[in-house]
Design a protein around this motif. Sequence first.
Motif, PDB file in Angstrom:
ATOM      1  N   ARG A  31      -6.891  -2.071   1.584  1.00  0.00           N
ATOM      2  CA  ARG A  31      -5.670  -2.919   0.850  1.00  0.00           C
ATOM      3  C   ARG A  31      -5.932  -2.768  -0.190  1.00  0.00           C
ATOM      4  O   ARG A  31      -5.144  -1.985  -1.119  1.00  0.00           O
ATOM      5  CB  ARG A  31      -5.123  -4.310   1.705  1.00  0.00           C
ATOM      6  CG  ARG A  31      -4.609  -4.034   2.812  1.00  0.00           C
ATOM      7  CD  ARG A  31      -4.334  -5.419   3.749  1.00  0.00           C
ATOM      8  NE  ARG A  31      -5.185  -6.852   2.784  1.00  0.00           N
ATOM      9  CZ  ARG A  31      -5.816  -7.194   4.220  1.00  0.00           C
ATOM     10  NH1 ARG A  31      -5.724  -6.663   5.040  1.00  0.00           N
ATOM     11  NH2 ARG A  31      -6.933  -8.152   4.268  1.00  0.00           N
ATOM     12  N   GLN A  44       1.287  -0.982  -0.001  1.00  0.00           N
ATOM     13  CA  GLN A  44       0.286   0.203   0.050  1.00  0.00           C
ATOM     14  C   GLN A  44       0.803   1.487   0.595  1.00  0.00           C
ATOM     15  O   GLN A  44       0.624   2.276   0.186  1.00  0.00           O
ATOM     16  CB  GLN A  44      -0.822  -0.063   1.407  1.00  0.00           C
ATOM     17  CG  GLN A  44      -2.090  -0.687   1.124  1.00  0.00           C
ATOM     18  CD  GLN A  44      -2.042  -2.371   1.668  1.00  0.00           C
ATOM     19  OE1 GLN A  44      -0.919  -2.497   2.293  1.00  0.00           O
ATOM     20  NE2 GLN A  44      -2.341  -2.905   0.766  1.00  0.00           N
ATOM     21  N   SER A  57      -3.797  -0.302  -3.010  1.00  0.00           N
ATOM     22  CA  SER A  57      -3.145  -0.932  -3.994  1.00  0.00           C
ATOM     23  C   SER A  57      -3.046  -0.212  -5.483  1.00  0.00           C
ATOM     24  O   SER A  57      -1.989  -0.501  -6.127  1.00  0.00           O
ATOM     25  CB  SER A  57      -3.688  -1.814  -3.786  1.00  0.00           C
ATOM     26  OG  SER A  57      -4.746  -2.192  -5.536  1.00  0.00           O
ATOM     27  N   TYR A  95      -5.712   2.083   9.052  1.00  0.00           N
ATOM     28  CA  TYR A  95      -5.307   2.638   6.779  1.00  0.00           C
ATOM     29  C   TYR A  95      -5.077   4.614   7.270  1.00  0.00           C
ATOM     30  O   TYR A  95      -4.515   4.769   5.690  1.00  0.00           O
ATOM     31  CB  TYR A  95      -5.791   2.190   6.164  1.00  0.00           C
ATOM     32  CG  TYR A  95      -5.360   0.582   5.908  1.00  0.00           C
ATOM     33  CD1 TYR A  95      -4.572   0.507   5.314  1.00  0.00           C
ATOM     34  CD2 TYR A  95      -6.254  -0.400   7.171  1.00  0.00           C
ATOM     35  CE1 TYR A  95      -4.368  -1.101   4.862  1.00  0.00           C
ATOM     36  CE2 TYR A  95      -5.649  -1.499   6.853  1.00  0.00           C
ATOM     37  CZ  TYR A  95      -5.098  -1.690   5.825  1.00  0.00           C
ATOM     38  OH  TYR A  95      -4.309  -3.309   5.576  1.00  0.00           O
ATOM     39  N   GLN A 127       3.908  -5.881   4.750  1.00  0.00           N
ATOM     40  CA  GLN A 127       3.043  -7.041   4.575  1.00  0.00           C
ATOM     41  C   GLN A 127       4.386  -8.151   4.525  1.00  0.00           C
ATOM     42  O   GLN A 127       4.931  -8.108   2.769  1.00  0.00           O
ATOM     43  CB  GLN A 127       2.362  -6.986   3.535  1.00  0.00           C
ATOM     44  CG  GLN A 127       1.802  -8.581   3.069  1.00  0.00           C
ATOM     45  CD  GLN A 127       0.395  -8.124   2.256  1.00  0.00           C
ATOM     46  OE1 GLN A 127      -0.207  -7.172   2.636  1.00  0.00           O
ATOM     47  NE2 GLN A 127       0.892  -9.043   1.408  1.00  0.00           N
TER      48      GLN A 127
END
Length: 722
Positions: free
Chosen positions: A236, A48, A240, A296, A67
């Motif tokens: 997510r 991200q 992306s 986020y 990640q």
Amino acid sequence: MLKRRDFLRATLVTAGALAVPACGDDPEIIDPVLDDRELTDGAELFPQSIASGDPRPDSVILWARVQDGEEDRDLEVEVATDAEFTKRVALDAGQSKVKALARHDHCVKVKVRGLAAGTVYYYRFIYVKGDKNYVSRVGRTRTAPAEEADASVRFAYVSCQDYIGRHYNTYLALAEEELDFFVHLGDYIYETTGDPSFQNTTGRGVELTDVEGAIPLADGAFHAARSLSNYRELYRAYRSDANLQKVHESFPMIATWDDHEFSNDAYGATATYSDGRIDETDVDRRKAANQAWFEYQPVDHGEDFEYDPGAEFPGDIRIYRDFVFGRHVHLVMTDLRSYRPDHLIPEGAFPGKVVLDQARLLEELGDVPELAQPYVDIESYGDGIYASALTGAAQAAGYDAAEVTGNISVAFINQVVAGVNEGLPEDMQIPLIGAEEQAFLDRGIAYVDLGKTGMHSSIGSRYFAVKDTVDIYSAIRYKETQGASEDVMGAEQESWFLETMEGSKATWKVWGNEYCLLPLAIDLSANSVPEQFKRRFYMNLDAWDGFRNKRNELLERLVDVGNVVAITGDIHAFYAGTAGLDGDPAKRIVEFVGGAVSSAPFREMLQGQVAGDPVLSAVPGAALLAAGIDNLLTSTTTKVNPHLAHANSYAHGYVVVEANGDELVVDMRSIDPTAVKTDYTARRDDLKVQSKRFRTLAGESDIYRDDDGTWRRWDASTQKWI
Ligand SMILES: [Fe+2]
């Protein structure tokens, strides 16, 4: 569950810079030769990418997500005044090392303090794994100018970025701008995975892994997020997108939420998918949505704020906050979703039910207005024959038989009876209540007179309600509930909002406002439509038209503040206009509404609503009227919105604002909506971005349009640019 304070410690690590100012306010710069470790490109480990947000004169929030498996991960933060990181800012070594915790989906937020005002900084995250140092992409951010700085401020605002089957060409263009920051006014995600009533069902999409934790809609044809896993997965997926990442890597963001960060047309913790068939209040779902948002989004929690998943919603979840950018811009961001009450006309309201009877109208208004309609007591009238016809129809539509009680609208009774009669032999038909009988009946206002033509429907509730009856009913409700029927901000936020506005010293008080403030009505009285539609309608009571009495109350104060400009999203259209006090249109504030990044434009949504509603789709010409919505809104014949200077309900894009001590100029940058299905990243030159510039001047509340270098003023009395 997380313990109180835990979340804050885990994800908002305050990386207080050592802040030994070398000169003035400048932070200390590290000698680069002290750190010559080898870095490996780790962009793929940050799927991200990175982001920054909530810039203040001395601080900014930096965000990253790593990640790499399920374990907690160690990250380091680097901040520099150059993109090559040769002039690095000294951060406290203990605090610049942060942990990306599995229990927060490996999201990390760092508040870097001790920075210089009005300064560009570069930042990156380093994931230390064994003897490797994997580095993220480099982000660029900018602190706010000092409060006393005579700075011109340039920023953009956006809203509504549906990802499903749509591309972020808007962000492709936005990333090329030179901006101090950008504002996101909500609908950063959409919680549904492909609702065919407004989303594309082909092209790119989101598959929810935890499908058991999601809400199946339309018999499972698509889902709405419910679990924390669902909401995180949406962020997510959305994050992306390469063009959205580019924008986050280029500018700090200041975000609020609107409905779709939780649920379409929500209020508090209540969703509205079933149109009132069931109670959709779901506090756990709301908390999951909130937690993912906090994880986020690069938002500052503020000095006293602690995010705690166990805390009460909405009481403990405060996201409204303000930002000062030098002497000329004070940005005040509200939260118009967490505290608001149910819609004035509930989706599940029984259309025939009389809400204001004749005695009440006489008491409140002194007479019975022309638009009041005849009603009868359903139990006694006609020896109860109408009651049994209505009860059957109500039950068939999913209502409780108990709804068929008391005063019921004659027009509604006749409509139902006509339907029932169609299935009966002639000698068994129930007589309609004729005009002669009606002349002797009491008159009042029922839900159907407010526009509620269908049972369990958003039409006549959130959308397309009759203006003149709503004006009467909402005013009476407002009085009898002592304002609770329109308590859109909640008492605490409202006091904070007004005090912040009234206490501001900045030239421009810019209100980051989620949904449309200026009234938006259409007048069909001269159109060739059935009699019941020859009225004035509000387009959207989910927006401020649903809170018109509160709007008046707030405007009364904001007008005195002066130079308040609302910047708005939500409606997927570009509008410029003023919101004026009812009865005194000279008392008004300027609003500029920006179109959606990618979500279906307002015109398209409206056409979909008409096509999807059993009543409206049967009205001849309704589809054409929806297609011509901008003509209806700006009509010089009906003069229903003389305050609306510009309307473009069929475009995507963003708005750039440039504000100084004299003027606030907006540039509405729009893209043809048909482009949304194509990704223009590799063919940027083919993407056309149109520009329309407007401005307002300090000390006025007029709007001017740039006509090839000449500024023309909007004259509401003639609805012309002069
Ligand atoms: Fe939206």
